[in-house]
Design a protein around this motif. Sequence first.
Motif, PDB file in Angstrom:
ATOM      1  N   THR A  45      15.860   4.334   1.096  1.00  0.00           N
ATOM      2  CA  THR A  45      14.572   4.596   1.737  1.00  0.00           C
ATOM      3  C   THR A  45      14.684   4.678   3.254  1.00  0.00           C
ATOM      4  N   LEU A 118       9.074   9.497  -2.355  1.00  0.00           N
ATOM      5  CA  LEU A 118       9.520   8.104  -2.418  1.00  0.00           C
ATOM      6  C   LEU A 118       8.511   7.194  -3.117  1.00  0.00           C
ATOM      7  N   LEU A 139       6.195   2.455   2.096  1.00  0.00           N
ATOM      8  CA  LEU A 139       7.236   2.942   1.202  1.00  0.00           C
ATOM      9  C   LEU A 139       7.812   1.791   0.404  1.00  0.00           C
TER      10      LEU A 139
END
Length: 141
Positions: A45, A118, A139
Amino acid sequence: MSTQLEALPYRHVLTLPTEPSAVRIARETAEQALVEWRIGLRHPTVDPALLILSELVTNSVRHAASLSPQVTVIYAASPDCLAIAVHDRHPYQPPLYGAVTGAAGGGLATVMELVLALGGTAVVRADADGRGKSIWITLPL
């Protein structure tokens, strides 16, 4: 993914002049914070999050500097969530989800494609006086 931003135990706030060097400094600061928070820079990420951050700060520099002499970046995290907010004092609130459907383009389209890919979220929050806004990205980690 934690949805209560106030519950995120790690936080850092950075305020910079709204000028091109802000992009590099915001990104370097994010990398330092992630290391301090023991979130590996090789986490899948992290690279997309750094690109998102760079795009949002670049947008503030390009489009808000005339009304906003400063840009503020808020970084927050927990073991399962990373949140980034970019704040400026320009009143325009871009249509984030419109960027994906073609109503806006460029950097915001890239930001939204990454966020959605994501499994994250994005929201624009107006300042109480209506003269500025923050774009919050969360996220999962």
